[in-house]
Design a protein around this motif. Structure first.
Motif, PDB file in Angstrom:
ATOM      1  N   PRO A   1       0.642  -1.279   0.389  1.00  0.00           N
ATOM      2  CA  PRO A   1      -0.500   0.324  -0.028  1.00  0.00           C
ATOM      3  C   PRO A   1       0.865   1.213   0.102  1.00  0.00           C
ATOM      4  O   PRO A   1       1.952   1.644   0.605  1.00  0.00           O
ATOM      5  N   TYR A   2       0.415   2.459  -0.775  1.00  0.00           N
ATOM      6  CA  TYR A   2       1.264   3.663  -0.710  1.00  0.00           C
ATOM      7  C   TYR A   2       2.437   3.804  -1.533  1.00  0.00           C
ATOM      8  O   TYR A   2       3.142   4.241  -1.652  1.00  0.00           O
ATOM      9  N   PHE A   3       2.269   2.396  -3.039  1.00  0.00           N
ATOM     10  CA  PHE A   3       3.048   2.497  -3.985  1.00  0.00           C
ATOM     11  C   PHE A   3       2.561   2.022  -4.794  1.00  0.00           C
ATOM     12  O   PHE A   3       1.277   1.534  -5.212  1.00  0.00           O
ATOM     13  N   ASN A   4       3.276   2.939  -6.168  1.00  0.00           N
ATOM     14  CA  ASN A   4       1.812   2.143  -7.268  1.00  0.00           C
ATOM     15  C   ASN A   4       1.724   0.769  -7.990  1.00  0.00           C
ATOM     16  O   ASN A   4       0.390   0.639  -8.003  1.00  0.00           O
ATOM     17  N   GLY A   5       2.753   0.268  -7.188  1.00  0.00           N
ATOM     18  CA  GLY A   5       1.471  -1.490  -7.935  1.00  0.00           C
ATOM     19  C   GLY A   5       0.605  -1.629  -7.448  1.00  0.00           C
ATOM     20  O   GLY A   5      -0.405  -2.354  -7.631  1.00  0.00           O
TER      21      GLY A   5
ATOM     22  N   MET B   1       2.477   8.293  -7.485  1.00  0.00           N
ATOM     23  CA  MET B   1       1.580   7.676  -8.047  1.00  0.00           C
ATOM     24  C   MET B   1       1.157   6.770  -7.114  1.00  0.00           C
ATOM     25  O   MET B   1      -0.305   5.947  -7.104  1.00  0.00           O
ATOM     26  N   GLY B   2       1.788   6.578  -6.149  1.00  0.00           N
ATOM     27  CA  GLY B   2       0.325   5.611  -5.146  1.00  0.00           C
ATOM     28  C   GLY B   2      -0.183   5.848  -4.386  1.00  0.00           C
ATOM     29  O   GLY B   2      -1.122   5.484  -3.724  1.00  0.00           O
ATOM     30  N   VAL B   3      -0.338   6.958  -3.868  1.00  0.00           N
ATOM     31  CA  VAL B   3      -0.347   7.636  -2.397  1.00  0.00           C
ATOM     32  C   VAL B   3      -1.659   8.735  -3.361  1.00  0.00           C
ATOM     33  O   VAL B   3      -2.643   8.873  -2.817  1.00  0.00           O
ATOM     34  N   TYR B   4      -0.975   9.230  -4.055  1.00  0.00           N
ATOM     35  CA  TYR B   4      -1.909   9.686  -5.026  1.00  0.00           C
ATOM     36  C   TYR B   4      -2.323   9.769  -6.177  1.00  0.00           C
ATOM     37  O   TYR B   4      -1.416  10.351  -7.169  1.00  0.00           O
ATOM     38  N   PRO B   5      -3.144   8.562  -6.402  1.00  0.00           N
ATOM     39  CA  PRO B   5      -2.825   8.025  -8.153  1.00  0.00           C
ATOM     40  C   PRO B   5      -4.248   8.717  -9.231  1.00  0.00           C
ATOM     41  O   PRO B   5      -4.538   8.674  -9.975  1.00  0.00           O
ATOM     42  N   TYR B   6      -4.745   9.722  -8.296  1.00  0.00           N
ATOM     43  CA  TYR B   6      -6.218  10.752  -9.168  1.00  0.00           C
ATOM     44  C   TYR B   6      -5.915  11.468 -10.107  1.00  0.00           C
ATOM     45  O   TYR B   6      -6.562  11.217 -10.941  1.00  0.00           O
ATOM     46  N   TYR B   7      -4.732  11.905 -10.044  1.00  0.00           N
ATOM     47  CA  TYR B   7      -4.510  12.987 -10.932  1.00  0.00           C
ATOM     48  C   TYR B   7      -2.411  13.054 -10.968  1.00  0.00           C
ATOM     49  O   TYR B   7      -1.832  13.036  -9.393  1.00  0.00           O
TER      50      TYR B   7
END
Lengths: 588, 81
Positions: free
Chosen positions: A367-371, A454-460
């Motif tokens: 969690p909190y990483f893009n994968g 990208m993990g923490v805030y993937p929305y934008y």
């Protein structure tokens, strides 16, 4: 040609200027500026500078070139091609910074051609342009592998080339059959079914699957990635398989066979990775395993499946680049990345370790990483189509990935329970907490930042860039808790079995054994018995010729000199050959 | 207090292993977890998943290794033959 400048073609053509720039500093600035120019073009394209990009699957069409009866199109700009192009260019820049101190100009030229041709393949709308650029990418990749300069890299470069030529052959054959039957040359959704009418699509799929590194045609991947140049092989690792999967996403979404092939690939590669001793080979198996997730996502074929696949490709290019960079720093600083020769490096390579670990956590889906975001999408897609077996195997693959990249690899390279590295490596290290050159660390920081952001805030801007609208919420209590608990217990099992995950000085066979060993047998058969038979034939024919010449010059003496039967035989042979020659000559 | 390997492992057992099991039971009890398959609701399912899959992977690979693991110069020798 239109007003749009093709970023891929720009990077490819710009590459040839590199050797002519005299000053090294100027060269280094140019190496960063060229792909950055590509990035600027992409940004302008996104902002609608060259026309608004319609909602997917609509596209802007640029660079249309008439060719024979068809129109080739080099610039299909839609959301799918744009997100691929962005990540290719950004990671290309990070890799060029990582390799900035490399003195061989031709390595940079090949790298830029590889990046440019991969971007061009992504923008291609028709099959022939796609195949053309994929072949250029293959050629440049072969040189990138050869730049290691060792005997093994030469051999594996050839093998890489052979595999990709076979893949290209299948793709071209399938494409020609498709064009002949349908008249369409576009890289778009292909029909699928079982039976002879679909032969063209089987060929195309085989071509894409070899490029994508799917089981059982995956073995070129660890082979080439582990023997390529220290910095140069990074480019190959990031782009070549993803361009293949891009083809699958465009042509074969929702083919169930791909779903099963994907999960098998994801799991089998992990079993082989346990036995690995070389950090780069291990990373290679992980790339195969993650490719399995993507192929599975394509096979699931629902909106979420495709989104999972595309977002996993994007995340994967970023973190796999970071993982390989981590292994490459150890290789470039110590001269080896074999687990049996390393260990205890943490005291001397701290920052590289932590940057690597971000990649390790990302690929595991922490969690909190893009994968985590992209992997959860694919797994959720498998859950939503009620496939418990696919779901369990994908979870199993997540466990295996965590075991290798977050536990086995860092433990073996940087620790192994030692404070100091082995003596032969220690002499190469300076007494400071970080021995890795600064440009390599900066190169690693770019993907590391992207992994975390990208993990923490993937929305934008990540979600915004995906081809379909996304309403997927990755961070739910269920998902974060489940995966955390799974990792805690994976570590427990790994801790109990830690003596078994140490490297051993061995080589693990893979499916390429089926080609290589019979291949060697064929070569040795040709060299031994076949050559001996050839020599025997040569000698016999010379003897016959000798006797024939004597017989023709002086038939009486020849008949007296040789036993009459041989003489008669020779005469018959001469007559037959003369007749044959006469017939052939007349025929011609 | 000095951070040692023993201390880290102790913390891991208490907060990691113990903590995750307790939290898991509590979350299940208070109905905070929502899954798609019935088997996912088995208490400690993901703990079992992690431990069992990891063990199968390592032990299975070692078994596979009996057939697959060869000396480093395996192909070199084949080539020379």
């Amino acid at each position: 040609m239109g007003d749009w400048i093709h970023p891929g073609v720009l990077i490819m053509l710009g590459a040839f200027l590199v050797p002519f720039l005299g000053n090294r500093k100027v060269k280094q600035v140019y190496l960063i500026l060229l792909p950055s120019a590509g990035l600027v073009i992409l940004l302008l394209t996104s902002m609608g500078f060259f026309g608004a990009i319609p909602a997917f699957p609509g596209a802007l069409h640029k660079w249309r070139i008439p060719f024979l009866h068809y129109t080739l199109e080099l610039g299909r700009i839609d959301k799918m091609s744009m997100i691929f192009a962005y990540v290719y260019v950004v990671i290309g820049i990070a890799m060029l910074i990582f390799a900035l101190r490399e003195k061989n100009d031709w390595e940079h030229v090949s790298a830029l051609i590889h990046i440019g041709s991969s971007v061009s393949a992504i923008f291609a709308r028709d099959l022939f342009t796609y195949i053309f650029f994929v072949e250029i990418a293959t050629w440049s990749a072969v040189f990138l592998i050869w730049f290691r300069g060792t005997k093994t890299s030469k051999a594996s470069g050839f093998r890489y080339f052979l595999w990709h030529v076979v893949a290209g052959g299948f793709l071209l054959a399938g494409s020609i059959m498709h064009v002949q039957t349908t008249g369409s040359i576009y890289l778009d959704l292909m029909p699928w079914g079982w039976g002879w009418p679909y032969l063209a699509y089987y060929f195309m799929m085989i071509g894409f699957l070899i490029d994508a590194g799917s089981f059982p045609v995956h073995s070129w991947l660890p082979d080439a990635y582990s023997t390529g140049g220290v910095t140069s092989v990074l480019y190959v690792t990031a782009f070549s398989t993803k361009t293949g999967i891009y083809g699958l996403v465009r042509c074969f979404p929702g083919v169930e066979l791909l779903m099963w092939l994907g999960v098998v690939t994801a799991v089998v590669a992990l079993f082989l990775a346990v036995l690995e001793n070389d950090a780069r080979r291990l990373c290679g198996y992980h790339i195969i395993s993650q490719d399995g997730y993507m192929i599975c996502g394509v096979g699931i074929g629902t909106y979420l499946g495709i989104l999972g696949c595309v977002s996993h490709i994007i995340s994967h290019i970023i973190y796999s680049c970071l993982l390989l960079m981590g292994a490459s720093t150890v290789l470039s600083v110590t001269g080896t990345c074999k687990f049996t020769n390393t260990g205890g490096l943490y005291k001397y390579m701290r920052i590289s370790f932590w940057l690597y670990l971000i990649g390790g956590f990302s690929i595991s889906g922490m969690p909190y990483f893009n994968g985590f975001v992209s992997k959860s999408m694919t797994i959720e897609a498998a859950e939503l189509i009620h496939q418990p077996i696919v779901y369990l195997l994908l979870e199993g693959a997540t466990v295996g990935t965590f075991l290798h990249t977050a536990v086995k690899l860092p433990y073996n390279l940087w620790f192994q329970g030692r404070d100091e590295p082995p003596a032969d490596i220690r002499v190469k290290l300076k007494d400071k907490p970080e021995n890795t050159p600064i440009n390599m660390l900066i190169g690693m920081t770019i993907p590391a930042f992207l992994c975390v952001y990208m993990g923490v805030y993937p929305y934008y801007p990540f979600y915004e860039m995906l081809p379909y609208p996304v309403d997927f919420v990755p961070y739910t209590i269920t998902r974060v808790f489940s995966i955390s608990q799974m990792f805690v217990f994976t570590f427990l099992a790994a801790w109990y079995l830690r003596t078994l995950i140490r490297g051993t000085p061995t080589y693990t066979l893979d499916s390429d054994w089926l080609g290589r060993v019979p291949g060697y047998a064929l070569v040795s058969f040709c060299r031994g018995p076949l050559m001996a038979f050839g020599a025997f034939l040569d000698r016999s024919m010379l003897k016959v010729a000798d006797v024939a010449i004597t017989a023709v010059r002086n038939p009486g003496i020849a008949l007296k000199m040789t036993p009459s039967a041989i003489g008669a035989g020779v005469t018959i042979i001469v007559v037959i050959f003369s007749l044959l020659a006469a017939i052939l000559m007349k025929g011609i | 207090m000095k951070i040692t390997k023993e201390l880290l492992m102790k913390l891991y057992y208490i907060f990691g292993v113990g903590g995750s099991l307790v939290i898991g039971f509590l979350l299940l009890y208070f109905d905070k977890l929502h899954y798609h398959f019935a088997f996912q609701y088995i208490p400690g399912f993901f703990a079992i998943c992690g431990f069992v899959f990891c063990s199968i992977l390592i032990l299975g690979a070692k078994l596979l290794g009996i057939w697959l693991v060869r000396p480093v110069d395996y192909y070199e020798k084949r080539r020379r033959q």
